[in-house]
Design a protein around this motif. Structure first.
Motif, PDB file in Angstrom:
ATOM      1  N   LYS A 280      87.493  -4.871  68.601  1.00 53.36           N
ATOM      2  CA  LYS A 280      86.839  -3.593  68.929  1.00 53.36           C
ATOM      3  C   LYS A 280      86.855  -3.429  70.456  1.00 53.36           C
ATOM      4  CE  LYS A 280      83.530  -3.495  65.106  1.00 53.36           C
ATOM      5  NZ  LYS A 280      83.390  -4.879  64.696  1.00 53.36           N
ATOM      6  N   ILE A 281      87.222  -2.233  70.902  1.00 51.00           N
ATOM      7  CA  ILE A 281      87.267  -1.932  72.315  1.00 51.00           C
ATOM      8  C   ILE A 281      86.072  -1.075  72.705  1.00 51.00           C
ATOM      9  CG2 ILE A 281      88.676  -0.909  74.166  1.00 51.00           C
ATOM     10  CD1 ILE A 281      90.002  -3.301  72.773  1.00 51.00           C
ATOM     11  N   PHE A 282      85.803  -0.051  71.907  1.00 48.38           N
ATOM     12  CA  PHE A 282      84.652   0.828  72.107  1.00 48.38           C
ATOM     13  C   PHE A 282      83.897   0.938  70.793  1.00 48.38           C
ATOM     14  CE2 PHE A 282      87.255   3.494  75.291  1.00 48.38           C
ATOM     15  CZ  PHE A 282      86.669   2.879  76.369  1.00 48.38           C
ATOM     16  N   VAL A 283      82.587   1.040  70.909  1.00 47.25           N
ATOM     17  CA  VAL A 283      81.771   1.256  69.711  1.00 47.25           C
ATOM     18  C   VAL A 283      80.651   2.219  70.064  1.00 47.25           C
ATOM     19  CG1 VAL A 283      80.179   0.167  68.091  1.00 47.25           C
ATOM     20  CG2 VAL A 283      82.270  -1.000  68.700  1.00 47.25           C
ATOM     21  N   GLY A 284      80.323   3.110  69.177  1.00 46.64           N
ATOM     22  CA  GLY A 284      79.185   4.019  69.399  1.00 46.64           C
ATOM     23  C   GLY A 284      78.510   4.367  68.096  1.00 46.64           C
ATOM     24  N   GLY A 285      77.191   4.116  68.023  1.00 45.21           N
ATOM     25  CA  GLY A 285      76.444   4.405  66.794  1.00 45.21           C
ATOM     26  C   GLY A 285      75.957   5.852  66.779  1.00 45.21           C
ATOM     27  N   VAL A 286      75.883   6.426  65.606  1.00 48.67           N
ATOM     28  CA  VAL A 286      75.366   7.806  65.467  1.00 48.67           C
ATOM     29  C   VAL A 286      73.855   7.699  65.287  1.00 48.67           C
ATOM     30  CG1 VAL A 286      75.457   9.909  64.095  1.00 48.67           C
ATOM     31  CG2 VAL A 286      77.511   8.534  64.394  1.00 48.67           C
ATOM     32  N   SER A 287      73.122   8.321  66.199  1.00 51.09           N
ATOM     33  CA  SER A 287      71.665   8.205  66.114  1.00 51.09           C
ATOM     34  C   SER A 287      71.107   9.258  65.171  1.00 51.09           C
ATOM     35  CB  SER A 287      71.066   8.375  67.502  1.00 51.09           C
ATOM     36  OG  SER A 287      71.525   9.557  68.066  1.00 51.09           O
TER      37      SER A 287
END
Lengths: 267, 185
Positions: free
Chosen positions: A260-267
């Protein structure tokens, strides 16, 4: 006529290319003499061809269309030249051995001038046609870009679009990116920059749904120092848990396999 | 008479093919705009080589131009035929077989249960295919992908994966059964 197949799935397996040996030859010989089964095979071919849609989306470069259109023109010009040769041969046959030297002396200079003029006009026509193809290709490309820009704006302005900032994972290449996602439309917009992927690798964006496996949302190979923005289509109405960018073999993978290079959770 | 490329997007595949037969380049350009994305995706997935994929993509549309008179839309779907020939050519290249001309594939009747003539229709179908595949157990999906994207037969898949031949056959049969059920029009 040979007996019908026991299982209709055999048509799909044949269309897939998985059958071999006797199973394959039995199906082929039966289909050759049975119109019902030939129709079932045609339906299976159509169904299996839909698997093309499961490949990660990769748009061809605009140069392919341009080269194709040039190729069509080259063929058309070849045909025109061929026709011109036939006409010239006919003219030679008509005027050649039968005509007198006196007629030749009178018409030779005029014919030479006409020939030069024809060559000039033909060359000019070919040049202009080539320019026209290039301009058409450029116009098509601009139109396509304008359409995409409008769609991106539409997604960005929608009130139910969520914006997810992607965080760089430790040890990953430098970069900064975000994803604007509209589940109802089934569209997402990637906007960011990242160091170019190593040779034979690419980056791949994934939508991780609340349930089920990650969904491929696009393969990309960024250029150094360039921010890029593009839009991808995913199944509509899919609640997202997070988005991730992974490093994958060139061309992308059906499932994430790389780091994984970038990760972003949906709030 | 040639129509403007921009106005061609509303024409059916059959109408565009009639114009291709009449040597209307803008009609071929419209078909390219309609289906090049889908074909490029499957070619890249099989070959994992952008340059080779683009060569084949260009060649497929050039073949369509050359053999347009042989294409009989009543025998089947244009996108179906394009997808079949793209896969066939890519796998031939992958396996370093002699590239076949593909004209003979024109004789294959292909019934496509969906209309793919608009971008919206293609996107909807893409979602359905993905959902159908996402619903398959992992082993079934990977077996199906080995068959479709790598062109492997039952025994070649068994050899590649080390799974018993019977297991491979059952997985693939179950996978195509499920697909058939989920991709009913």
């Amino acid at each position: 006529m040979s007996t019908h197949l026991k299982h209709d799935e055999d048509f799909d397996l044949y269309a897939l290319g998985a059958l071999e040996g006797e199973e394959k030859s039995a199906l082929e010989s039966h289909v050759a003499s049975c119109s019902d089964c030939a129709r079932k095979l045609a339906e299976a071919r159509g169904r299996i061809s839909l698997l093309a849609f499961s490949a990660p989306p990769v748009e061809p470069s605009p140069g392919v269309k341009e080269r194709l259109m040039r190729q069509l023109h080259a063929t058309a010009e070849g045909r025109s030249q061929g026709r011109a040769s036939v006409e010239a041969e006919r003219a030679t046959r008509f005027f050649g051995p039968q005509s007198t030297r006196r007629w030749s002396l009178v018409f030779a200079p005029a014919a030479a001038i006409l020939a030069f003029a024809a060559i000039f006009l033909w060359t000019e026509n070919a040049r202009l046609q080539s320019e026209l193809v290039t301009l058409r290709a450029a116009a098509d490309q601009q139109k396509s870009q304008a359409n995409q820009a409008r769609e991106i704006l539409h997604v960005a302005q929608a009130t139910d679009t969520v914006v997810v900032a992607l965080k760089k994972m430790p040890g990953s290449p430098d970069g900064d990116a975000k994803v604007s996602y509209n589940a109802k439309m089934g569209k997402l917009v990637y906007d960011g920059w990242i160091e170019p992927a190593p040779a034979d690798k690419c980056y791949q964006l994934w939508l991780v749904p609340m349930q089920g496996d990650p969904i491929n949302a696009g393969v990309f190979t960024p250029s150094k120092g360039k921010t890029e923005m593009w839009m991808a289509t995913v199944p509509q109405g899919m609640p997202a848990k997070m988005f991730a960018v992974t490093l994958e073999p060139a061309g992308g993978m059906p499932h994430p396999t790389g780091p994984k290079i970038f990760v972003g959770g949906v709030s | 008479m040639s129509l403007q490329t921009g106005s061609q997007s509303n024409f059916s595949d059959a109408a565009l093919m009639e114009r291709v037969v009449d040597r209307d380049e803008t009609a071929l350009a419209a078909l390219y705009d309609r289906y090049a994305g889908m074909l490029s995706s499957v070619l890249n997935r099989i070959l994992r080589d952008t340059q080779a994929a683009e060569e084949i993509l260009q060649d497929i549309f050039y073949q369509l131009w050359r053999t347009a008179t042989d294409f009989d839309s009543s025998r089947g779907s244009l996108p179906g035929w394009l997808a079949v020939i793209a896969r066939h050519r890519a796998i031939s290249r992958l396996r370093r077989h002699r590239p076949e001309q593909g004209e003979e594939l024109l004789e294959n009747t292909i019934v496509m249960p969906f209309n793919l003539e608009t971008a919206v229709a293609q996107q909807e179908l893409l979602g359905r295919v993905k959902q159908a595949l996402d619903g398959l157990p992992k082993e079934q999906r990977s077996t199906l992908e080995l068959a479709y994207f790598e062109g492997l037969t039952h025994s070649e898949i068994a050899e590649r994966t080390g799974d018993p031949l019977g297991t491979v056959k059952t997985r693939l049969r179950t996978a195509v059964e499920t697909l058939k059920r989920k991709l009913q029009p």
